[in-house]
Design a protein around this motif. Structure first.
Motif, mmCIF file in Angstrom:
data_model
loop_
_atom_site.group_PDB
_atom_site.id
_atom_site.type_symbol
_atom_site.label_atom_id
_atom_site.label_comp_id
_atom_site.label_asym_id
_atom_site.label_seq_id
_atom_site.Cartn_x
_atom_site.Cartn_y
_atom_site.Cartn_z
ATOM 1 N N CYS A 150 36.413 49.982 36.040
ATOM 2 C CA CYS A 150 35.526 51.104 35.702
ATOM 3 C C CYS A 150 35.883 51.583 34.304
ATOM 4 O O CYS A 150 37.040 51.485 33.892
ATOM 5 C CB CYS A 150 35.696 52.263 36.680
ATOM 6 S SG CYS A 150 35.130 51.861 38.342
ATOM 7 N N GLN A 202 35.831 54.720 33.270
ATOM 8 C CA GLN A 202 36.693 55.894 33.417
ATOM 9 C C GLN A 202 36.744 56.278 34.890
ATOM 10 O O GLN A 202 35.898 55.841 35.680
ATOM 11 C CB GLN A 202 36.198 57.051 32.552
ATOM 12 C CG GLN A 202 34.857 57.614 32.938
ATOM 13 C CD GLN A 202 34.369 58.645 31.914
ATOM 14 O OE1 GLN A 202 34.354 58.383 30.711
ATOM 15 N NE2 GLN A 202 33.964 59.808 32.392
ATOM 16 N N ALA A 203 37.760 57.067 35.236
ATOM 17 C CA ALA A 203 37.975 57.382 36.651
ATOM 18 C C ALA A 203 37.207 58.635 37.052
ATOM 19 O O ALA A 203 37.459 59.719 36.514
ATOM 20 C CB ALA A 203 39.464 57.586 36.903
ATOM 21 N N CYS A 204 36.290 58.516 37.992
ATOM 22 C CA CYS A 204 35.600 59.695 38.510
ATOM 23 C C CYS A 204 36.616 60.521 39.309
ATOM 24 O O CYS A 204 37.456 59.960 40.016
ATOM 25 C CB CYS A 204 34.443 59.278 39.416
ATOM 26 S SG CYS A 204 33.250 58.256 38.549
ATOM 27 N N TYR A 230 36.623 62.204 41.965
ATOM 28 C CA TYR A 230 36.635 62.200 43.431
ATOM 29 C C TYR A 230 36.926 60.817 44.011
ATOM 30 O O TYR A 230 37.018 60.650 45.227
ATOM 31 C CB TYR A 230 35.255 62.651 43.957
ATOM 32 C CG TYR A 230 34.131 61.768 43.459
ATOM 33 C CD1 TYR A 230 33.732 60.656 44.176
ATOM 34 C CD2 TYR A 230 33.496 62.022 42.236
ATOM 35 C CE1 TYR A 230 32.731 59.834 43.715
ATOM 36 C CE2 TYR A 230 32.498 61.209 41.774
ATOM 37 C CZ TYR A 230 32.119 60.109 42.511
ATOM 38 O OH TYR A 230 31.134 59.287 42.040
ATOM 39 N N CYS A 231 37.111 59.818 43.125
ATOM 40 C CA CYS A 231 37.076 58.428 43.611
ATOM 41 C C CYS A 231 38.385 57.985 44.247
ATOM 42 O O CYS A 231 39.450 58.201 43.694
ATOM 43 C CB CYS A 231 36.756 57.506 42.437
ATOM 44 S SG CYS A 231 36.654 55.784 42.959
ATOM 45 N N PHE A 288 38.313 54.611 45.559
ATOM 46 C CA PHE A 288 38.140 53.156 45.661
ATOM 47 C C PHE A 288 39.178 52.475 44.778
ATOM 48 O O PHE A 288 39.774 53.109 43.905
ATOM 49 C CB PHE A 288 36.747 52.728 45.175
ATOM 50 C CG PHE A 288 35.641 53.206 46.057
ATOM 51 C CD1 PHE A 288 35.549 52.796 47.375
ATOM 52 C CD2 PHE A 288 34.671 54.067 45.564
ATOM 53 C CE1 PHE A 288 34.535 53.241 48.195
ATOM 54 C CE2 PHE A 288 33.647 54.524 46.375
ATOM 55 C CZ PHE A 288 33.584 54.111 47.681
ATOM 56 N N PHE A 298 40.132 50.392 41.670
ATOM 57 C CA PHE A 298 39.595 49.939 40.379
ATOM 58 C C PHE A 298 40.667 50.159 39.321
ATOM 59 O O PHE A 298 41.657 50.866 39.536
ATOM 60 C CB PHE A 298 38.335 50.747 39.998
ATOM 61 C CG PHE A 298 38.639 52.184 39.703
ATOM 62 C CD1 PHE A 298 38.876 52.615 38.404
ATOM 63 C CD2 PHE A 298 38.734 53.117 40.726
ATOM 64 C CE1 PHE A 298 39.182 53.939 38.135
ATOM 65 C CE2 PHE A 298 39.034 54.436 40.457
ATOM 66 C CZ PHE A 298 39.262 54.861 39.162
ATOM 67 N N GLY A 356 31.917 47.892 43.899
ATOM 68 C CA GLY A 356 33.104 48.141 43.084
ATOM 69 C C GLY A 356 33.709 49.501 43.300
ATOM 70 O O GLY A 356 33.488 50.122 44.336
ATOM 71 N N GLY A 357 34.414 49.899 42.212
ATOM 72 C CA GLY A 357 34.356 49.487 40.835
ATOM 73 C C GLY A 357 32.934 49.571 40.251
ATOM 74 O O GLY A 357 32.081 50.232 40.781
ATOM 75 N N THR A 358 32.783 48.858 39.159
ATOM 76 C CA THR A 358 31.498 48.898 38.450
ATOM 77 C C THR A 358 31.019 47.478 38.130
ATOM 78 O O THR A 358 31.339 46.942 37.061
ATOM 79 C CB THR A 358 31.622 49.714 37.145
ATOM 80 O OG1 THR A 358 32.269 50.955 37.427
ATOM 81 C CG2 THR A 358 30.262 49.991 36.537
ATOM 82 N N ARG A 404 31.849 61.697 35.652
ATOM 83 C CA ARG A 404 31.047 60.474 35.582
ATOM 84 C C ARG A 404 30.913 60.050 34.123
ATOM 85 O O ARG A 404 30.970 60.880 33.217
ATOM 86 C CB ARG A 404 29.641 60.735 36.167
ATOM 87 C CG ARG A 404 29.637 61.080 37.639
ATOM 88 C CD ARG A 404 29.986 59.924 38.522
ATOM 89 N NE ARG A 404 29.109 58.784 38.329
ATOM 90 C CZ ARG A 404 29.241 57.628 38.986
ATOM 91 N NH1 ARG A 404 30.213 57.453 39.868
ATOM 92 N NH2 ARG A 404 28.407 56.637 38.773
#
Ligand code: SF4
Length: 374
Positions: free
Chosen positions: A11, A13-15, A17-18, A20, A22, A58-60, A130
């Protein structure tokens, strides 16, 4: 028939709340794509060769180039039988979806885009960290519609300080874009997330269940009036546009999960890959599979069935429960279910029990009450 899930663990950048898996270090992307193709080959005999869905998550995944996407799909095609009408989804973030990028994606076999919009408001996007802004959220969808018909948008509700009016406006903007599928999730705060720390330090207001419930009620009403079917707790589709990938997962069908942290399921055995990019690449280079696995007991499989099915419009089917898990479980359900029907939390249609509108927001708790404890 089975599905293939490909986890792209990068990704920009790191959101906040995430939770997952990545990495924001993108330099290993080429090695990762090679390793993913190698893992596909190493595991080609693990499940059915007949593939009806492929899902890049993902990820992205929209960070992949057209060539990288094509090379993964070529590997799959070389070792599996992919249906001619297979659903092939790519999760994409709005900041990646320039018109140029969309045109490139349209030249690949990808036929469904799942776009991580989350909100059309700058304030929410910034709170969640985001990578895209409001203008990109809108333009990505407008451009995607020129090349793709099957588009899904992700939205998040229950964001602290998001008023009911702003949530309604988010939904109105979404509907005005005329996409056939929406996935909408309540904001959750995982223990190891930046959002958890920000809330604990008092920098962000806490997430409140009452707000999430109020937003959920608005979501249900607005989507139903707009002709969407709420076929799973978080998923709304126009007829013909339900996600085949997700539906297969809820129906207990097999899927092969490729890439770091990806989960797989086949005939009662669940496995998951190591959630570490370097360890994953190294293991695959050494032709070993970096995975752990467990065989679900009949009891665990039953509990999972109840939990998953109560979230869907297909509900619990007693004939199916008998076939899959045996008489003990049907007898148990036959004893327990009527009380929930009486409270109008479940509805009975023949052998099937589905969640009612009143029961929807409580479905996980209802499922827990129906778990069988050995
Ligand atoms: S883009 Fe998705 S996977 Fe990446 S950090 Fe944000 S929520 Fe997590």
């Amino acid at each position: 028939m089975a599905g293939i899930y490909i986890h792209i663990p990068f990704c920009k950048q790191a959101c906040h709340y995430c939770d997952f898996h990545f990495s924001t270090g993108l330099k290993r992307q080429p090695e990762m794509v090679d390793a993913i193709s190698q893992e596909i080959i190493l595991r080609k005999e693990e499940q059915s060769p007949d593939i009806k869905t492929i899902y890049f998550g993902g990820g992205t995944p929209s960070l992949l180039s057209k060539e990288q996407i094509l090379s993964v799909l070529e590997t799959i095609n070389a070792h599996f039988e992919v249906s001619l009408n297979a659903e092939i989804t790519l999760e994409a973030n709005p900041d990646d979806l320039s018109l140029e990028k969309i045109k490139e994606l349209a030249q690949t076999p990808i036929n469904r885009l799942s776009i991580g919009v989350q909100s059309f408001f700058e304030e929410d996007l910034q709170l969640m960290n985001r990578a895209h802004n409001q203008a990109e959220a809108l333009s990505s969808i407008q451009n995607a519609k020129k090349y793709f018909d099957n588009i899904s948008i992700d939205l998040i509700y229950g964001i602290p300080k998001m008023s009911e009016a702003r949530w309604r406006e988010n939904l109105e903007i979404t509907l005005s874009l005329e996409v056939p599928h929406i996935s909408s999730y309540a904001l959750t705060v995982g223990p190891n997330t930046a959002l958890r720390k920000m809330i604990d330090k008092g920098k962000v207001a806490p997430v409140e269940d009452a707000l999430a419930k109020a937003h959920f009620d608005i979501l249900q009403r607005v989507m139903s009036e707009a002709g969407f079917v709420n076929y799973e707790f978080s998923n709304y589709g126009k007829p013909g546009y339900f996600s085949k990938n997700n539906t297969a997962y809820w129906m207990g069908e097999s899927y092969l999960g490729i890439g770091p942290s990806a989960h797989s399921y086949h005939q009662g055995v669940r496995s998951w890959n190591v959630a570490n990019n370097i360890k994953y690449i190294k293991a695959i280079e050494n032709k070993s599979l970096p995975l752990e696995q467990e065989t679900l007991s009949v009891n665990d499989a039953y509990n999972e069935y109840v939990m998953t099915r109560l979230r869907t419009m297909w509900g619990i089917d007693l004939a199916e429960v008998e076939k899959l898990f045996g008489a003990t479980y049907v007898n148990y359900l036959a004893k327990e279910l009527p009380a929930f029907v009486e409270k109008e939390l479940l509805e009975k249609k023949g052998e099937k029990y589905t969640i009612t509108q009143k029961g929807k927001f409580l479905s996980d708790g209802i499922a827990a009450d129906l778990f069988y404890i050995e």
